[in-house]
Design a protein around this motif. Structure first.
Motif, PDB file in Angstrom:
ATOM      1  N   ALA A  90       0.828  -1.210   0.000  1.00  0.00           N
ATOM      2  CA  ALA A  90       0.000   0.000   0.000  1.00  0.00           C
ATOM      3  C   ALA A  90       0.860   1.256   0.000  1.00  0.00           C
ATOM      4  O   ALA A  90       0.565   2.240  -0.695  1.00  0.00           O
ATOM      5  CB  ALA A  90      -0.933  -0.010   1.205  1.00  0.00           C
ATOM      6  N   PHE A  95      -9.049   0.802  -6.206  1.00  0.00           N
ATOM      7  CA  PHE A  95      -7.848   0.563  -5.403  1.00  0.00           C
ATOM      8  C   PHE A  95      -7.727  -0.908  -5.051  1.00  0.00           C
ATOM      9  O   PHE A  95      -6.647  -1.511  -5.164  1.00  0.00           O
ATOM     10  CB  PHE A  95      -7.893   1.398  -4.133  1.00  0.00           C
ATOM     11  N   TYR A 130      -1.922   3.508   2.766  1.00  0.00           N
ATOM     12  CA  TYR A 130      -1.924   4.256   1.504  1.00  0.00           C
ATOM     13  C   TYR A 130      -2.294   5.716   1.761  1.00  0.00           C
ATOM     14  O   TYR A 130      -1.622   6.641   1.299  1.00  0.00           O
ATOM     15  CB  TYR A 130      -2.918   3.622   0.528  1.00  0.00           C
ATOM     16  N   SER A 131      -3.362   5.934   2.501  1.00  0.00           N
ATOM     17  CA  SER A 131      -3.873   7.280   2.751  1.00  0.00           C
ATOM     18  C   SER A 131      -2.868   8.135   3.518  1.00  0.00           C
ATOM     19  O   SER A 131      -2.606   9.295   3.155  1.00  0.00           O
ATOM     20  CB  SER A 131      -5.193   7.198   3.524  1.00  0.00           C
ATOM     21  N   ASP A 133       1.739   6.317  -7.116  1.00  0.00           N
ATOM     22  CA  ASP A 133       0.630   7.153  -7.579  1.00  0.00           C
ATOM     23  C   ASP A 133       0.948   8.638  -7.456  1.00  0.00           C
ATOM     24  O   ASP A 133       0.422   9.462  -8.217  1.00  0.00           O
ATOM     25  CB  ASP A 133      -0.645   6.830  -6.793  1.00  0.00           C
ATOM     26  N   PHE A 192      -4.718  -3.622  -5.784  1.00  0.00           N
ATOM     27  CA  PHE A 192      -4.094  -4.297  -4.640  1.00  0.00           C
ATOM     28  C   PHE A 192      -4.206  -5.809  -4.794  1.00  0.00           C
ATOM     29  O   PHE A 192      -3.230  -6.548  -4.584  1.00  0.00           O
ATOM     30  CB  PHE A 192      -4.793  -3.816  -3.373  1.00  0.00           C
ATOM     31  N   MET A 225       2.272   1.695  -3.438  1.00  0.00           N
ATOM     32  CA  MET A 225       1.255   2.189  -4.357  1.00  0.00           C
ATOM     33  C   MET A 225       1.058   3.695  -4.202  1.00  0.00           C
ATOM     34  O   MET A 225       0.927   4.424  -5.191  1.00  0.00           O
ATOM     35  CB  MET A 225      -0.058   1.448  -4.134  1.00  0.00           C
ATOM     36  N   ALA A 226       1.039   4.171  -2.962  1.00  0.00           N
ATOM     37  CA  ALA A 226       0.859   5.600  -2.715  1.00  0.00           C
ATOM     38  C   ALA A 226       2.022   6.398  -3.307  1.00  0.00           C
ATOM     39  O   ALA A 226       1.823   7.445  -3.942  1.00  0.00           O
ATOM     40  CB  ALA A 226       0.731   5.870  -1.220  1.00  0.00           C
TER      41      ALA A 226
END
Length: 408
Positions: A58, A295, A315-316, A65, A299, A61-62
């Motif tokens: 995660a 998302f 992620y957030s 992105d 994942f 990915m963040a």
């Protein structure tokens, strides 16, 4: 998007480099010419399904992105397994900060390790981004100017459900507690909530972490004849307790099991036949809307499981941290922390979330009920979302905070 998979072996991962859309001004200040994040989590123990390599993925990915760079400098994500041992976890974090020049420590499954890491990052002027630990001390008496708690905490997940149980006449409780910082915090908050709402605590007992057999702890709870047996535990200890409670006929005998801290992987491990009808608060569900499903699909392509709220929270928090670095024009911890409090949190995990002065990210939570087997369309289709509960009604009010950063 293809993500480097060496995280599966716990090795260093360099996030995919993308466009330079987020590149900052030439005068921006980035230490060591890289923004480095370390995901410190349970890669091999009983919390590895809800966190583990999924939390590392995660974070990757963040970073990808975001564009792979911030302020014109590369973003690097590394990961390690703390093995649920405070000395190992703190040692890794210290090496990361002192030798590997890590700017932010992420996730940190285990409240005891998180409290130690919080102290270390305070002393060394680094940022701590907590997705997994439940202890409210992180944003309470042990709060830090550079520490943040993102997904849930023990207050958010126990106070409301306890009040609802008592209002329905379930007013006597027995608590089975995991014997470490997370469980102690959960037990304390539950006890206070029981008393505040007119309930009665008939007894409590503490079990060791990672117990294979919880019968010695369930039988006193059953004998107490308490209307509610509250399980102040999590992970495989929780699923073991629920399975054995069913075997002993505890729920069939009329007692209610309350499990405040439950995640999607727990339901997957239990199976719908055992978990059906359970209700609890969750910070995120993959099947909420088009954004959460998009998302989750990405994942799943790598992990072959749907993300838990903890993994989505990683992620957030990483994405918000990177936005704050960009806005601050530096990766210096206090400047970034100030921007994290200033900027709203808007992503698939949280809408109009906000970071309070104590480091608590306030966002809406979901009241979910586990589906019956006949209701499920397939694997991971486990929840009915009953209601969305506003964050201001879920988290500890600032007026009750013990955090020294809160203006009184």
């Amino acid at each position: 998007m293809k993500l480097h998979r060496k995280f599966l072996r716990g090795l260093t991962v360099l996030s995919c480099l993308g466009s330079l859309a987020f590149a900052g001004p030439a005068s921006a200040q980035v230490s060591d010419d890289v923004v480095k994040l370390g995901v410190l989590t349970d890669m091999s123990g009983q919390y590895s399904d809800m966190n583990g390599s999924g939390s590392l993925l995660a974070a990757q990915m963040a970073a990808a992105d975001f564009g792979g760079k911030v302020l014109g400098k590369p973003i690097e994500v590394i990961g390690a397994d703390h093995q649920q041992k405070a000395d190992i976890g703190l040692g890794i974090a210290r090496q990361w900060i002192e030798s590997d020049k890590v700017d932010a420590v992420v996730d940190v499954t285990n409240s005891a390790i998180a409290l130690a890491v919080q102290q270390l990052t305070r002393e060394t002027n680094r940022v701590a981004l907590f997705s997994s630990p439940g202890t409210t001390d992180l944003t309470g008496k042990a709060c830090s100017p550079t520490g943040f708690q993102w997904v849930y905490d023990n207050y958010s997940n126990v106070v409301g459900p306890v009040k609802a149980l008592i209002e329905k006449g379930n007013d006597t409780f027995f608590i089975i507690t995991a014997d470490f910082a997370f469980g102690h915090s959960l037990e304390k908050i539950a006890t206070e909530a029981i008393k505040a709402n007119g309930g009665k605590l008939l007894g409590s007992i503490r079990h060791p972490f990672g117990a294979n057999d919880l019968s010695a702890f369930l039988l006193p709870a059953q004998a107490s004849q308490a209307k509610v047996i509250l399980l102040a535990t999590a992970g495989k200890d929780l699923t073991t307790a629920i399975k054995q409670a069913s075997e002993f006929g505890i729920t069939a005998g009329g007692q209610t099991l309350s499990a405040p801290v439950v995640f999607l992987t727990d339901i997957h491990a239990l199976g719908l036949s055992s978990a059906q009808g359970m209700s609890f608060l969750e910070g995120f569900y993959w099947d909420q809307n088009d954004e959460t499903r998009a998302f989750a699909k990405r994942f799943f392509e790598v992990r072959k499981t749907m993300p838990t709220s903890l993994q989505a929270g990683v992620y957030s928090e990483v994405l918000h941290y990177l936005k704050a670095v960009q806005a601050a024009g530096t990766d210096e911890a206090k400047a970034v922390a100030a921007k994290m409090r200033e900027l709203p949190v808007n992503d698939f995990f949280a809408r109009s979330g906000r970071v309070r002065e104590d480091g608590r990210m306030v966002h809406d939570m979901l009241l979910v009920r586990v589906k019956k087997p006949a209701e499920s369309k397939g694997p991971w289709d486990y929840y009915n979302v009953v209601a969305t509960v506003p964050g201001d009604q879920v988290f500890l009010p600032l007026t009750q905070s013990e955090c020294s950063l809160v203006k009184k």
